[in-house]
Design an enzyme around this catalytic site. Sequence first.
Site, PDB file in Angstrom:
ATOM      1  N   HIS A  38       0.785  -1.211   0.044  1.00  0.00           N
ATOM      2  CA  HIS A  38       0.161  -0.054  -0.179  1.00  0.00           C
ATOM      3  C   HIS A  38       0.890   1.288  -0.049  1.00  0.00           C
ATOM      4  CE1 HIS A  38      -3.015   2.908   1.637  1.00  0.00           C
ATOM      5  NE2 HIS A  38      -3.682   2.038   1.380  1.00  0.00           N
ATOM      6  N   ASP A  41       3.185  -4.393   7.801  1.00  0.00           N
ATOM      7  CA  ASP A  41       2.112  -3.771   7.648  1.00  0.00           C
ATOM      8  C   ASP A  41       0.879  -4.614   7.803  1.00  0.00           C
ATOM      9  OD1 ASP A  41      -0.229  -2.133   6.920  1.00  0.00           O
ATOM     10  OD2 ASP A  41       0.627  -1.989   5.001  1.00  0.00           O
ATOM     11  N   GLN A  90      -4.367  -4.992   7.049  1.00  0.00           N
ATOM     12  CA  GLN A  90      -5.295  -5.970   6.553  1.00  0.00           C
ATOM     13  C   GLN A  90      -4.898  -7.234   7.532  1.00  0.00           C
ATOM     14  OE1 GLN A  90      -7.644  -5.313   4.811  1.00  0.00           O
ATOM     15  NE2 GLN A  90      -7.054  -3.584   4.004  1.00  0.00           N
ATOM     16  N   LYS A 142     -10.237  -0.294  10.418  1.00  0.00           N
ATOM     17  CA  LYS A 142     -10.535  -1.635   9.768  1.00  0.00           C
ATOM     18  C   LYS A 142     -10.721  -2.573  10.623  1.00  0.00           C
ATOM     19  CE  LYS A 142      -7.126  -0.065   6.260  1.00  0.00           C
ATOM     20  NZ  LYS A 142      -7.683   0.345   5.001  1.00  0.00           N
ATOM     21  N   CYS A 199      -4.447   2.579  -3.630  1.00  0.00           N
ATOM     22  CA  CYS A 199      -3.365   2.993  -3.145  1.00  0.00           C
ATOM     23  C   CYS A 199      -2.215   1.934  -3.390  1.00  0.00           C
ATOM     24  CB  CYS A 199      -3.362   3.338  -1.634  1.00  0.00           C
ATOM     25  SG  CYS A 199      -4.298   4.908  -1.460  1.00  0.00           S
TER      26      CYS A 199
HETATM   27  C1  LIG Z   1      -2.425  -2.932   3.439  1.00  0.00           C
HETATM   28  C2  LIG Z   1      -2.789  -1.492   3.915  1.00  0.00           C
HETATM   29  N1  LIG Z   1      -1.538  -0.863   4.385  1.00  0.00           N
HETATM   30  C3  LIG Z   1      -2.075   0.495   4.969  1.00  0.00           C
HETATM   31  C4  LIG Z   1      -3.206   0.825   4.918  1.00  0.00           C
HETATM   32  C5  LIG Z   1      -3.413   2.352   5.428  1.00  0.00           C
HETATM   33  O1  LIG Z   1      -4.243   2.356   6.492  1.00  0.00           O
HETATM   34  P1  LIG Z   1      -4.585   3.837   7.219  1.00  0.00           P
HETATM   35  O2  LIG Z   1      -5.108   4.814   6.079  1.00  0.00           O
HETATM   36  O3  LIG Z   1      -5.686   3.436   8.149  1.00  0.00           O
HETATM   37  O4  LIG Z   1      -3.330   4.305   7.632  1.00  0.00           O
HETATM   38  C6  LIG Z   1      -4.273   0.299   4.162  1.00  0.00           C
HETATM   39  C7  LIG Z   1      -5.439   0.853   4.105  1.00  0.00           C
HETATM   40  O5  LIG Z   1      -6.163   0.853   3.201  1.00  0.00           O
HETATM   41  C8  LIG Z   1      -4.092  -0.997   3.959  1.00  0.00           C
HETATM   42  O6  LIG Z   1      -5.130  -1.650   3.371  1.00  0.00           O
END
Ligand SMILES: Cc1ncc(COP(=O)(O)O)c(C=O)c1O
Length: 408
Positions: free
Chosen positions: A125, A202, A205, A228, A366
């Site tokens: 992401h 990360d 998910q 999430k 993203c």
């Molecule tokens: C795999 C992954 N990493 C990071 C994020 C970023 O999350 P946040 O926008 O809550 O910081 C997301 C959000 O869509 C995600 O799906």
Amino acid sequence: MRPIYDVERLREDFPILAMTVYGKPLVYLDNAASAQKPKAVLDRLHHAYTAEYANVHRGLHYLANAATEAYEGAREKVRAFLNASRPEEIIFTRNATEAVNLVAYTFGRERIKAGDEIVLSIMEHHSNIVPWHFLRERQGAVIKWAPVDDDGNFLIDEFEKLLTPRTRMVAITHMSNMLGTIVPVKEVVRLAHARGIPVLIDGAQGAVHLDVDVQDIDCDFYVFTGHKLYGPTGIGVLYGKHAHLAAMPPFNGGGEMIREVFEDRITYGEPPHKFEAGTPSIVQAIGLGAAIDYVSSIGKARIRAHEQELGRYAHERLREINSLRIFGTAREKGAIVSFEIKGTHPHDVATIIDRSGVAVRAGTHCVMPLLSRFGVTATCRASFALYNTKSEVDRLAEALIKAQEFFA
Ligand SMILES: Cc1ncc(COP(=O)(O)O)c(C=O)c1O
């Protein structure tokens, strides 16, 4: 733990799921972007604001103590949720994005110099890409990308080949938000640590859909985001090994993170406070604690089994639609299905099926480098949560068949 997985009963916990849109029952399949909130979380937020609200840590009065206890209680719930060895290893941030930035700006910037290498996967992401690009732009670091095959399987042997004496950091997703691919993070950490390379995972998910035991994985950092995980927005988590957190310089400066401030010098507090400058997201952290309690009361393994079955069924139903191309059929994957109707822009597809009450996301998710890998600029994505049902998958399939006819 509840005795059986009664999804209809669980749906009653989420007031918003009773909504109709355009006169049709809502089918909410945009969970990878943000999940809906159970009443237990909403009630906890209400209680925190109406019965135990004040600023935390610095007060001597009843409400300040009540708020502090609830806030620190939430930290303990997160610790247990990740099986971290101590609560000081849990830093509250605004979201997963801020947690990655914190590590890149402190740990990363101190260790990574010109020519040093950072290994990411092609599935990352943007929030686990851009902070490392900053180090490329500002420090001269080199980013290397671990590939996936055409089905979206993570290629661990190819990943290992990228690790060199110049590698200073591995930052990798636990589960892809577009393909659903699950990365064997324990093996990734083992290979990296064998070469002395720290690993950030990360879990935006992964923390929602997979069991996480940071001691077992042995990662150096693990990040996730509250919204999430059925919790509020405005709250995220950075887990870091205590030795790293103690050695790292602070990120933001301000109240709470210092020990002493003089005209000519400052000294810093200990983790976690060293990284929580200013008034934190007090009520949001408390709400996240309630979300963790909620998920734990159902049982993550049972949620996973339910979601896996939904994912399997969704693939089966969507494969029947001729004009659909599905992205991501990895052997290890969570309940996320990305797709396109050939020849039609994903935005158009999402807009059309919205009229049937079916909410999916369309766009880049993203993950632009991953989209390039698959030769597209956008996809549609249906992503499942603990409250989705097979009949909702049927509604998605029916809406897509109608859309296919519309665009034919
Ligand atoms: C795999 C992954 N990493 C990071 C994020 C970023 O999350 P946040 O926008 O809550 O910081 C997301 C959000 O869509 C995600 O799906």
